[in-house]
Design an enzyme around this catalytic site. Structure first.
Site, PDB file in Angstrom:
ATOM      1  NE  ARG A  63      99.038   9.794  52.920  1.00  0.00           N
ATOM      2  CZ  ARG A  63      98.209   7.937  53.053  1.00  0.00           C
ATOM      3  NH1 ARG A  63      97.435   7.595  54.315  1.00  0.00           N
ATOM      4  NH2 ARG A  63      98.159   6.695  52.645  1.00  0.00           N
ATOM      5  CE  LYS A 164     109.729   4.677  35.520  1.00  0.00           C
ATOM      6  NZ  LYS A 164     111.363   5.035  36.189  1.00  0.00           N
ATOM      7  CG  ASP A 193     108.268   5.131  28.885  1.00  0.00           C
ATOM      8  OD1 ASP A 193     108.968   5.766  29.471  1.00  0.00           O
ATOM      9  OD2 ASP A 193     108.445   3.584  28.568  1.00  0.00           O
ATOM     10  CG  HIS A 194     108.673  11.486  31.888  1.00  0.00           C
ATOM     11  ND1 HIS A 194     109.357   9.698  31.967  1.00  0.00           N
ATOM     12  CD2 HIS A 194     109.745  11.666  31.257  1.00  0.00           C
ATOM     13  CE1 HIS A 194     110.993  10.201  32.587  1.00  0.00           C
ATOM     14  NE2 HIS A 194     111.183  11.077  31.793  1.00  0.00           N
ATOM     15  CE  LYS A 198     112.999  12.439  28.039  1.00  0.00           C
ATOM     16  NZ  LYS A 198     112.980  13.072  29.124  1.00  0.00           N
ATOM     17  CG  HIS A 256     112.121   5.722  30.718  1.00  0.00           C
ATOM     18  ND1 HIS A 256     110.728   5.335  31.006  1.00  0.00           N
ATOM     19  CD2 HIS A 256     112.624   5.951  32.073  1.00  0.00           C
ATOM     20  CE1 HIS A 256     110.980   6.731  31.289  1.00  0.00           C
ATOM     21  NE2 HIS A 256     111.582   6.545  32.622  1.00  0.00           N
TER      22      HIS A 256
END
Ligand code: BG6
Length: 508
Positions: A63, A164, A193-194, A198, A256
């Site tokens: 924006r 998410k 889903d970070h 990993k 997670h």
């Protein structure tokens, strides 16, 4: 001498990495925190490693009226500590389009900008739309993109990344998905889903399935219990508005935490391919027994942090945080016991806990094996031997540890526990790629392995939904625990009633 050493030189390791094809990343919510903290630094590293395709560009949308130069300044700030060559080339691949997400003119302008970027390069690019926005506006943006025919891209790919939370319960996740699937096929949708990005979480698969010695004992015959901990010492920071409506169940547990359960407990997939792995994750979720909520705290205990102190500094209570209701019942901690009803895991409890403002930041999976069936040292006064524990250390000290018993030199009988410790940083150095680097690259390449498929999302929400609903009917309030705690009595009771204890967070 090093405790553990790689047997083959780095150059000889079996490594596979692909460069992304030429593509453009369009980030919605470009002036937000995630873009600055995670996305731009990850892109910077991919550029440095030569993994971005030729002609890559990032078009930020928001924006605020920043202009290309304003966005480049943000990008420059985000990579200021990255000593990369050709920084200017990288920064010049950033562009910006401002406007109102609910206005169709914005999408017409976006379309124009994208075709200008294509013509400037004299070719068409694959496109990725990355939604890093408040979830409430996802449906609007998805629909507007579709109506402007921005879900089509000739013969080149078009993909959509969704951050998410994916819904707030089963019904809203289904609704959001119905909206998405009107315009995109499942193979175009990348739900983040970070945790799956990993390195140490991915290593669960290598550890289990690239070695033959663990899989034969990875079952109810040898394993007593599995404990998964995601402890954070931070509070909710400036995210009170979001967090107070979410809580630990929705923020950490449904995604997670359950992802880690799936990887640690799933059956061996036929291949490292996305669908094979995702099928096994889903099968595992299907086998999780619904939580027993009668009585309410049988399998689930919730907590909320009260005033306390962390590292000697005073920490305010959750209810005093900005944008949090003064009488909020939102949980900042959840402990759960779950069972997997299949042949491999029948009867093995999985104890899970995650919370904010705990004693320390640590994420780990601890697999405790059964004690030896017979203690042959009883005559010498040793009645019980500790169980072997295998710990997958996800963060911050990434690695794997095995605790085992051994004779100490000297006296005829002297047994003690030793820890055999593999530490990523010692072996591979400290610059482990951030999860977003892996996830962005995989999305560009079109590999969905580390992204959550819709059946996975629905099953996870299905498990949680009952807790969310029962909580209302039972008027359940979270127990208060002082900020900086290890645990609290009710959470301890959940595991102690089975004759076990939580591992001590401060000692992990
Ligand atoms: C996010 C949650 O998904 O994960 C945050 O929304 C949490 O509340 C974060 O702090 C933890 O991630 P990490 O990578 O720091 O363990």
């Amino acid at each position: 001498m090093e405790k553990i050493r790689p047997v083959v030189a780095k150059e000889q390791m079996l490594c596979v990495e692909s460069q992304a094809p030429a593509c453009g990343l369009v980030v919605f919510g470009a002036s937000g925190d995630l873009t600055k903290r995670k996305l731009i630094p990850a892109l910077g590293n991919l550029f440095k490693r030569g993994l971005l395709g030729n002609g890559f560009f990032c078009l930020g949308c928001g924006r605020k009226d920043l202009g290309d130069e304003g966005f480049r300044k943000i990008a420059a700030e985000a990579i200021k500590d990255n000593p990369m060559k050709q920084k200017d080339d990288f920064l010049n691949s950033f562009y910006y389009a401002s406007g109102d997400y609910s206005d169709e003119k914005f999408y017409a302008n976006l379309k124009k900008r994208l075709s200008e970027l294509d013509s400037k390069a004299g070719r068409n690019f694959g496109r990725i739309f990355y939604l890093s926005l408040p979830p409430a506006i996802y449906p609007d943006v998805i629909t507007n993109l579709g109506q402007a025919e921005l879900n089509k891209n000739g013969d080149d790919f078009i993909r959509l990344v969704v951050e998410k939370p994916f819904g707030k319960d089963l019904a809203s996740a289904t609704e959001l998905n119905d909206c998405l699937s009107k315009w995109y096929g499942e193979e175009q949708i990348y739900r983040i889903d970070h945790y799956l990005g990993k390195e140490t979480v991915q290593n669960i698969l290598m550890f289990r399935f690239a070695n033959s010695i663990f899989e034969p004992i990875w079952n109810r015959n040898y394993i007593d219990n599995v404990q998964i901990t995601i402890a954070e010492s931070i509070g909710i920071e400036s995210r009170g508005g979001y967090y107070d409506k979410s809580g630990a169940l929705r923020d950490m547990f449904v995604n997670h935490m359950l992802s880690m359960v799936s990887l640690v407990a799933m059956e061996p997939p036929a291949s490292f391919g996305a669908e094979h792995i995702r099928n096994e994750k889903v099968q595992l979720l299907q086998s999780i027994r619904p939580f027993s909520l009668e009585p309410w705290n049988e399998d689930i205990v919730m907590g909320q942090y009260a005033e306390g102190s962390i590292d000697g500094k005073k920490a305010i209570a959750y209810r005093q945080e900005a944008d949090v209701e003064k009488d909020s019942k939102t949980e900042t901690y959840i402990a759960a016991r779950l069972f997997v009803d299949n042949w491999r895991w029948q009867g093995v409890p999985f104890y899970l806990r995650t919370g904010k403002r705990l004693a320390k930041r640590v994420t780990e999976i601890a697999v405790t094996f059964k004690q030896v069936p017979h203690v042959m040292f009883r005559t010498a006064g040793i009645d019980e031997l500790p169980a072997n524990i295998l710990v997958m250390k996800i963060q911050p000290k990434e690695g794997i540890s095995l605790f085992f018993e051994a004779k100490r030199p000297g006296p005829k009988l002297c047994i003690g526990t030793l820890e055999m410790d593999f530490n990523y940083a010692e072996i591979f150095g400290t610059d482990t790629p951030d999860a977003y680097e892996r996830l962005l690259l995989d999305c560009m390449i079109g590999d969905q392995t580390l992204f959550t498929r819709i059946d996975d999302v629905k099953l996870a929400w299905g498990l949680i939904d009952k807790i969310l609903k029962n909580r209302q009917t039972q008027g359940a309030e979270p127990f208060l625990y002082p900020a900086g705690s290890e645990s609290f009595p009710q959470a301890d009771a959940l595991i102690q009633k089975d004759g076990r204890n939580w591992r001590k967070i401060s000692e992990l």
